[in-house]
Design an enzyme around this catalytic site. Structure first.
Site, PDB file in Angstrom:
ATOM      1  N   TYR A  10       0.820  -1.220   0.000  1.00  0.00           N
ATOM      2  CA  TYR A  10       0.000   0.000   0.000  1.00  0.00           C
ATOM      3  C   TYR A  10       0.848   1.262   0.000  1.00  0.00           C
ATOM      4  CZ  TYR A  10      -3.176   3.537   2.003  1.00  0.00           C
ATOM      5  OH  TYR A  10      -3.884   4.683   2.263  1.00  0.00           O
ATOM      6  N   ASP A  29       9.733  -7.314  -4.077  1.00  0.00           N
ATOM      7  CA  ASP A  29       8.566  -7.631  -3.254  1.00  0.00           C
ATOM      8  C   ASP A  29       8.231  -9.102  -3.457  1.00  0.00           C
ATOM      9  OD1 ASP A  29       5.764  -7.711  -2.201  1.00  0.00           O
ATOM     10  OD2 ASP A  29       6.041  -5.539  -2.101  1.00  0.00           O
ATOM     11  N   LEU A  31       5.257 -10.291  -2.773  1.00  0.00           N
ATOM     12  CA  LEU A  31       3.809 -10.283  -3.029  1.00  0.00           C
ATOM     13  C   LEU A  31       3.021 -11.064  -1.978  1.00  0.00           C
ATOM     14  CD1 LEU A  31       3.679 -10.646  -6.934  1.00  0.00           C
ATOM     15  CD2 LEU A  31       3.824  -8.565  -5.542  1.00  0.00           C
ATOM     16  N   PHE A  71       9.964  -0.828   2.921  1.00  0.00           N
ATOM     17  CA  PHE A  71       8.540  -0.857   3.275  1.00  0.00           C
ATOM     18  C   PHE A  71       8.049  -2.296   3.443  1.00  0.00           C
ATOM     19  CE2 PHE A  71       9.245   2.971   0.812  1.00  0.00           C
ATOM     20  CZ  PHE A  71       8.532   3.952   1.485  1.00  0.00           C
ATOM     21  N   ASN A  74       6.275  -6.950   7.989  1.00  0.00           N
ATOM     22  CA  ASN A  74       4.949  -7.386   8.407  1.00  0.00           C
ATOM     23  C   ASN A  74       4.461  -6.405   9.465  1.00  0.00           C
ATOM     24  OD1 ASN A  74       6.457 -10.436   8.038  1.00  0.00           O
ATOM     25  ND2 ASN A  74       4.544 -10.052   6.976  1.00  0.00           N
ATOM     26  N   ASN A  90      11.163 -11.812   9.662  1.00  0.00           N
ATOM     27  CA  ASN A  90      11.082 -10.914   8.504  1.00  0.00           C
ATOM     28  C   ASN A  90      11.529  -9.497   8.844  1.00  0.00           C
ATOM     29  OD1 ASN A  90      10.124 -10.246   5.701  1.00  0.00           O
ATOM     30  ND2 ASN A  90       8.791  -8.890   6.863  1.00  0.00           N
ATOM     31  N   TYR A 139       5.441  -6.505  17.005  1.00  0.00           N
ATOM     32  CA  TYR A 139       5.567  -5.632  15.833  1.00  0.00           C
ATOM     33  C   TYR A 139       6.355  -4.377  16.171  1.00  0.00           C
ATOM     34  CZ  TYR A 139       4.274  -2.037  12.471  1.00  0.00           C
ATOM     35  OH  TYR A 139       4.310  -0.990  11.571  1.00  0.00           O
ATOM     36  N   PHE A 167       1.634   6.708  12.380  1.00  0.00           N
ATOM     37  CA  PHE A 167       0.572   5.803  12.798  1.00  0.00           C
ATOM     38  C   PHE A 167      -0.207   5.259  11.615  1.00  0.00           C
ATOM     39  CE2 PHE A 167       1.000   7.970  16.974  1.00  0.00           C
ATOM     40  CZ  PHE A 167       1.164   6.841  17.752  1.00  0.00           C
ATOM     41  N   PHE A 206     -15.123   0.362  19.330  1.00  0.00           N
ATOM     42  CA  PHE A 206     -14.648  -0.262  20.568  1.00  0.00           C
ATOM     43  C   PHE A 206     -14.416   0.800  21.643  1.00  0.00           C
ATOM     44  CE2 PHE A 206     -13.378  -2.948  17.024  1.00  0.00           C
ATOM     45  CZ  PHE A 206     -13.871  -4.180  17.419  1.00  0.00           C
TER      46      PHE A 206
END
Length: 324
Positions: A10, A29, A31, A71, A74, A90, A139, A167, A206
């Protein structure tokens, strides 16, 4: 020539679409989450992993790479908790392979697309680069590990780097040719728009009892093309020697609440949402907003596109996908 790893994703694909206007670009990439159809035709595309030394050596031997833009991480918080090995493999191990191969081929410039998740749950209303980093999930920790590695590599091997923390990337390219597509979709704006297009029965909010003006969480949203322009300015700063190492936040400085985002989506689409109010999610802070004062002062960047522009561009993209 610039190597963009994760250039089919993205954010990466939006960066590539702008970067090819002034630079020759190679995209690497695998993919796994990206789409070849998002890659600008002017870029050279190579399918493979950023942690594969054989592919990396071929790329750096075949092309004169001046800088690498990363970029390819994950980036799902929940998945990182359930499968931390995948994230450390990764996001950390493979990135180390990339950095090591760069240095072997005397490529010294690196732009790292990091995350404001490195801050964890901050105890300030506006996050600056001086805010303490205490990531609360694998992450965020994996991204912060790379930031520390970059600092060490700079000290030991004279690597030049810029880290960009932000963010929520949102919106779509003005051409509506590329936009936000994840499987599964976890981001608020596309989830709302999918619901308003009839692809989801309802949307969940939420928590409505946070200490914010309307009781819903406030988050920082940046248009993806604003993010692309920040990355390009950072690249120019490295290539010209204006900056050797730095960390910058990319934020809008005010943030938007969940309720504001939903209402703006309803206003732009002309469709009312079916909203389910439910309990807070564990670990969700009331407010996450970053300051961009530092990058504005040093590189002249600030977010140009507001929430209406973000959602309007995303709406055009999602409508176009529905027609396919």
């Amino acid at each position: 020539m610039i190597l963009v790893v994760g250039g089919a994703g993205y954010i990466g694909s939006h960066l590539v679409k702008e970067l090819v206007k002034t630079k020759e670009v190679v995209v690497l990439d695998n993919l796994s989450t990206g789409f070849e159809t998002l890659i600008d035709k002017k870029a050279i595309f190579i399918r493979g992993d950023l942690g594969d030394p054989n592919i990396l050596n071929k790329i750096f031997s075949q092309y004169k790479i001046d800088a690498v833009m990363h970029f390819a991480a994950n980036s799902l918080v929940g998945e990182s908790v359930q499968d931390p090995y995948k994230y450390y493999q990764n996001n950390v191990s493979a990135t180390l392979t990339l950095l090591n191969t760069m240095l072997k081929h005397d490529v010294q410039n690196f732009i790292f697309s990091s995350t404001a998740a490195t801050y964890g749950i901050p105890d300030v209303d506006i996050i600056t680069e001086e805010t303490n980093t205490h990531p609360i999930n694998p992450y965020g920790r994996s991204k912060l590990m790379i930031e520390h590695i970059l600092e060490d590599f700079s000290n030991a091997y004279s690597l030049n780097y810029i880290v960009l923390r932000y963010f929520n990337a949102a919106g779509a390219h003005s051409s509506a040719q590329i936009g936000e597509s994840h499987n599964p979709e976890t981001h608020l704006i596309p989830i709302i728009l999918q619901h308003l297009l009839g692809e989801r029965d309802a949307i969940s909010v939420f928590g409505t009892d946070y200490n914010t003006p309307d009781g819903t969480c406030i988050r920082d949203y940046i248009h993806v093309t604003d993010l692309a322009s920040a990355h390009i300015l950072a690249l120019q700063a490295l290539l010209t020697g204006k900056i050797n190492t730095s960390v910058f936040n990319l934020g809008n400085g005010t943030g938007y609440s969940v309720k504001e985002v939903i209402e703006t989506c309803e206003e732009i689409t002309g469709v009312n949402a079916n909203i389910i109010h439910t309990d807070r999610r564990a670990g969700d802070p009331a407010r996450l907003v970053a300051s961009s004062n530092k990058i504005y002062q040093e590189l002249g960047w600030k977010a140009e596109l507001d929430l209406q522009s973000i959602i309007a561009s995303a709406w055009e993209w999602h409508k176009k996908q529905l027609k396919k």
